[in-house]
Design a protein around this motif. Structure first.
Motif, PDB file in Angstrom:
ATOM      1  N   VAL A 154       0.835  -1.204   0.000  1.00 20.10           N
ATOM      2  CA  VAL A 154       0.000   0.000   0.000  1.00 20.10           C
ATOM      3  C   VAL A 154       0.866   1.250   0.000  1.00 20.10           C
ATOM      4  N   VAL A 155       2.084   1.121  -0.500  1.00 18.39           N
ATOM      5  CA  VAL A 155       3.028   2.235  -0.563  1.00 18.39           C
ATOM      6  C   VAL A 155       2.613   3.167  -1.695  1.00 18.39           C
ATOM      7  N   SER A 156       2.863   4.466  -1.512  1.00 19.22           N
ATOM      8  CA  SER A 156       2.349   5.446  -2.477  1.00 19.22           C
ATOM      9  C   SER A 156       3.150   5.515  -3.763  1.00 19.22           C
ATOM     10  N   VAL A 157       4.303   4.849  -3.819  1.00 19.81           N
ATOM     11  CA  VAL A 157       5.113   4.802  -5.035  1.00 19.81           C
ATOM     12  C   VAL A 157       5.174   3.364  -5.521  1.00 19.81           C
ATOM     13  N   LYS A 158       4.850   3.142  -6.783  1.00 13.84           N
ATOM     14  CA  LYS A 158       4.776   1.772  -7.272  1.00 13.84           C
ATOM     15  C   LYS A 158       6.032   1.317  -8.014  1.00 13.84           C
ATOM     16  N   GLY A 159       6.653   2.191  -8.790  1.00 15.22           N
ATOM     17  CA  GLY A 159       7.809   1.779  -9.567  1.00 15.22           C
ATOM     18  C   GLY A 159       8.963   1.324  -8.705  1.00 15.22           C
ATOM     19  N   GLU A 160       9.260   2.065  -7.637  1.00 17.96           N
ATOM     20  CA  GLU A 160      10.387   1.717  -6.776  1.00 17.96           C
ATOM     21  C   GLU A 160      10.114   0.431  -6.003  1.00 17.96           C
ATOM     22  N   VAL A 161       8.867   0.235  -5.568  1.00 20.48           N
ATOM     23  CA  VAL A 161       8.526  -1.017  -4.889  1.00 20.48           C
ATOM     24  C   VAL A 161       8.657  -2.184  -5.858  1.00 20.48           C
ATOM     25  N   LYS A 162       8.159  -2.010  -7.063  1.00 18.76           N
ATOM     26  CA  LYS A 162       8.244  -3.071  -8.074  1.00 18.76           C
ATOM     27  C   LYS A 162       9.698  -3.468  -8.321  1.00 18.76           C
ATOM     28  N   ALA A 163      10.579  -2.477  -8.409  1.00 18.91           N
ATOM     29  CA  ALA A 163      11.995  -2.767  -8.626  1.00 18.91           C
ATOM     30  C   ALA A 163      12.589  -3.537  -7.447  1.00 18.91           C
ATOM     31  N   ALA A 164      12.202  -3.168  -6.236  1.00 17.53           N
ATOM     32  CA  ALA A 164      12.700  -3.871  -5.050  1.00 17.53           C
ATOM     33  C   ALA A 164      12.208  -5.310  -5.028  1.00 17.53           C
ATOM     34  N   VAL A 165      10.956  -5.518  -5.428  1.00 13.61           N
ATOM     35  CA  VAL A 165      10.396  -6.875  -5.504  1.00 13.61           C
ATOM     36  C   VAL A 165      11.178  -7.713  -6.512  1.00 13.61           C
ATOM     37  N   GLU A 166      11.494  -7.120  -7.643  1.00 11.36           N
ATOM     38  CA  GLU A 166      12.255  -7.837  -8.671  1.00 11.36           C
ATOM     39  C   GLU A 166      13.638  -8.224  -8.169  1.00 11.36           C
ATOM     40  N   ARG A 167      14.272  -7.337  -7.407  1.00 12.41           N
ATOM     41  CA  ARG A 167      15.602  -7.649  -6.874  1.00 12.41           C
ATOM     42  C   ARG A 167      15.568  -8.838  -5.931  1.00 12.41           C
ATOM     43  N   ARG A 168      14.454  -9.038  -5.255  1.00 10.21           N
ATOM     44  CA  ARG A 168      14.327 -10.144  -4.301  1.00 10.21           C
ATOM     45  C   ARG A 168      13.746 -11.403  -4.940  1.00 10.21           C
ATOM     46  N   GLY A 169      13.470 -11.361  -6.234  1.00 17.28           N
ATOM     47  CA  GLY A 169      12.969 -12.545  -6.916  1.00 17.28           C
ATOM     48  C   GLY A 169      11.543 -12.922  -6.563  1.00 17.28           C
TER      49      GLY A 169
ATOM     50  N   VAL B 279      -4.784  -0.961  -8.331  1.00 17.18           N
ATOM     51  CA  VAL B 279      -4.189  -2.294  -8.355  1.00 17.18           C
ATOM     52  C   VAL B 279      -3.306  -2.363  -9.598  1.00 17.18           C
ATOM     53  N   ALA B 280      -2.015  -2.566  -9.373  1.00 21.97           N
ATOM     54  CA  ALA B 280      -1.035  -2.473 -10.455  1.00 21.97           C
ATOM     55  C   ALA B 280      -1.265  -3.540 -11.517  1.00 21.97           C
ATOM     56  N   THR B 281      -1.379  -3.087 -12.744  1.00 23.95           N
ATOM     57  CA  THR B 281      -1.680  -3.968 -13.875  1.00 23.95           C
ATOM     58  C   THR B 281      -0.469  -3.957 -14.806  1.00 23.95           C
TER      59      THR B 281
ATOM     60  N   LEU C 259       4.320   2.596 -13.490  1.00 18.22           N
ATOM     61  CA  LEU C 259       4.962   3.871 -13.807  1.00 18.22           C
ATOM     62  C   LEU C 259       3.941   4.931 -14.183  1.00 18.22           C
ATOM     63  N   GLU C 260       2.851   4.538 -14.835  1.00  6.61           N
ATOM     64  CA  GLU C 260       1.775   5.496 -15.120  1.00  6.61           C
ATOM     65  C   GLU C 260       1.172   6.003 -13.814  1.00  6.61           C
ATOM     66  N   HIS C 261       0.996   5.097 -12.869  1.00  3.86           N
ATOM     67  CA  HIS C 261       0.505   5.489 -11.549  1.00  3.86           C
ATOM     68  C   HIS C 261       1.429   6.523 -10.927  1.00  3.86           C
ATOM     69  N   ASP C 262       2.738   6.274 -10.967  1.00  7.60           N
ATOM     70  CA  ASP C 262       3.681   7.185 -10.331  1.00  7.60           C
ATOM     71  C   ASP C 262       3.659   8.567 -10.977  1.00  7.60           C
ATOM     72  N   ARG C 263       3.536   8.611 -12.302  1.00  8.91           N
ATOM     73  CA  ARG C 263       3.469   9.911 -12.979  1.00  8.91           C
ATOM     74  C   ARG C 263       2.199  10.666 -12.570  1.00  8.91           C
TER      75      ARG C 263
ATOM     76  N   GLY D 169      10.937   9.060  -3.140  1.00  4.60           N
ATOM     77  CA  GLY D 169      10.792   7.784  -3.821  1.00  4.60           C
ATOM     78  C   GLY D 169      10.205   7.897  -5.210  1.00  4.60           C
ATOM     79  N   ASN D 170       9.632   9.062  -5.514  1.00  2.00           N
ATOM     80  CA  ASN D 170       9.044   9.304  -6.837  1.00  2.00           C
ATOM     81  C   ASN D 170       9.735  10.496  -7.495  1.00  2.00           C
ATOM     82  N   ARG D 171      11.037  10.566  -7.324  1.00  2.00           N
ATOM     83  CA  ARG D 171      11.836  11.734  -7.687  1.00  2.00           C
ATOM     84  C   ARG D 171      11.643  12.166  -9.134  1.00  2.00           C
ATOM     85  N   ASP D 172      11.797  11.255 -10.069  1.00  2.00           N
ATOM     86  CA  ASP D 172      11.800  11.639 -11.479  1.00  2.00           C
ATOM     87  C   ASP D 172      10.463  12.224 -11.916  1.00  2.00           C
ATOM     88  N   ALA D 173       9.378  11.557 -11.558  1.00  2.00           N
ATOM     89  CA  ALA D 173       8.057  12.057 -11.950  1.00  2.00           C
ATOM     90  C   ALA D 173       7.729  13.353 -11.223  1.00  2.00           C
ATOM     91  N   LEU D 174       8.156  13.461  -9.970  1.00  2.00           N
ATOM     92  CA  LEU D 174       7.862  14.676  -9.202  1.00  2.00           C
ATOM     93  C   LEU D 174       8.626  15.871  -9.737  1.00  2.00           C
TER      94      LEU D 174
END
Length: 323
Positions: free
Chosen positions: A105-120, A154-156, A185-189, A244-249
């Motif tokens: 339920v974190v307000s930034v999705k791209g960074e969480v998604k990347a962290a999830v990918e790093r952990r497999g 809900v991230a699609t 990423l659309e959510h984050d923008r 956490g949403n630096r680029d879009a912000l």
């Protein structure tokens, strides 16, 4: 006050394990329990865990034990910690409950998604973001009604598991929300413009107002109070979401600064604020007149469902609990 009718969770709905019992996580624990789900939670702070137990909830400070219980019961795990704590939380999930469905339920999705990918953990993860909250924080201010009629993204994303996506959407619906499907990423923008930038503008307005001294603050009324409300949020949480949403912000912030610079020039040269004020009035009207429509013709898991869901979400489509 009349509350919306609650639709009980189905008998087959999985248990819910909430990691982080602040405003959002604590409210989610309460709402999921009220829907009929079995719930339990974790919080690093013993004080918050004890407060949750005093209110009748199963809450602990032992993350390993909480995750092992989630593993044993195939619970859906909800990450509700601040962004800086997400990676360590995912490390624990990878060690103790790697096959469970996971959302956040974190307000930034791209960074969480990347962290999830790093952990497999990508194959079992679908991000989420309920668009609700207050400037208060902590277990004590949680409310089972916080999500009533709120939008819950809900991230699609490409390749998401249809079964996990459905579980996450069902949880949002059980909590009383309406679901908006959107790519991370659309959510984050989007949230950079309607959530994170408003925080920075509220901080700016609060500082500017306070610089006027006691008289200015003594005269402050509705417009100042409403415009600075979120400046009362915990600074650490605001920093985490904005940074956490630096680029879009940065893009949204540059646009806002350009608008303010243009109105300053026009006010200085022509004594006018008309361009900004008129455009702002029209933009607010567009917000107030927007219409949502129900997504009823897409089956999760069918060929092309991800693209169709994304497109529907962009155009104002939502998923509601059918009565």
């Amino acid at each position: 006050m009349c509350q919306p009718e609650r639709v009980p969770a189905t008998v087959s709905a999985p248990p819910v394990c909430v990691l982080g019992l602040g405003l959002i996580g604590g409210s989610l624990l309460r709402a999921a329990a009220r829907s009929g789900r079995k719930v339990w939670g974790y919080n690093r702070s013993a004080e918050s865990a004890e407060a949750a137990r005093a209110d009748g909830f199963d809450a602990h400070t032992d993350l390993t034990a909480v995750l092992r219980k989630a593993h044993a019961t195939s619970a859906i795990i909800v990450i509700a910690v601040p962004m800086p704590a997400v990676d360590a939380t995912l490390e624990a999930i990878a060690a103790h409950a790697p096959n469970n469905p996971i959302t956040d339920v974190v307000s930034v999705k791209g960074e969480v998604k990347a962290a999830v990918e790093r952990r497999g953990l990508s194959t079992r993860f679908v991000g989420g973001h309920p668009m609700t909250g207050t400037s208060a924080s902590g277990w004590a201010v949680g409310d089972a009604d916080l999500f009533a009629d709120a939008v819950w993204v809900v991230a699609t994303d490409e390749g998401v598991d249809a079964a996990v996506w459905t579980q996450v959407a069902d949880l949002a619906l059980d909590c009383g929300s309406v679901v908006v499907p959107a790519e991370s990423l659309e959510h984050d923008r989007a949230v950079a413009r309607i959530s994170h930038l408003p925080h920075l503008l509220a901080e700016t307005l609060a500082i500017t107002g306070a610089a006027g001294g006691e008289l200015a603050l003594g005269l402050a009324a509705g417009s100042f109070r409403d415009g600075t409300r979120v400046a009362g949020s915990a600074p650490g949480l605001v920093r985490a979401m904005c940074e956490g949403n630096r680029d879009a912000l940065l893009i949204a912030l540059d646009e806002a600064l350009e608008l303010l610079q243009r109105v300053r020039i026009d006010l200085h040269d022509n004594g006018s604020t008309a361009e900004l004020v008129d455009a702002g009035f029209a933009a607010r009207g567009a917000y107030e007149s927007q219409e949502r429509w129900d997504i009823t013709d897409i089956t999760v898991g069918e060929p092309g469902w991800i693209d169709r869901m994304r497109d529907a979400g962009r155009r104002g489509g939502v998923i509601r609990r059918s009565n």
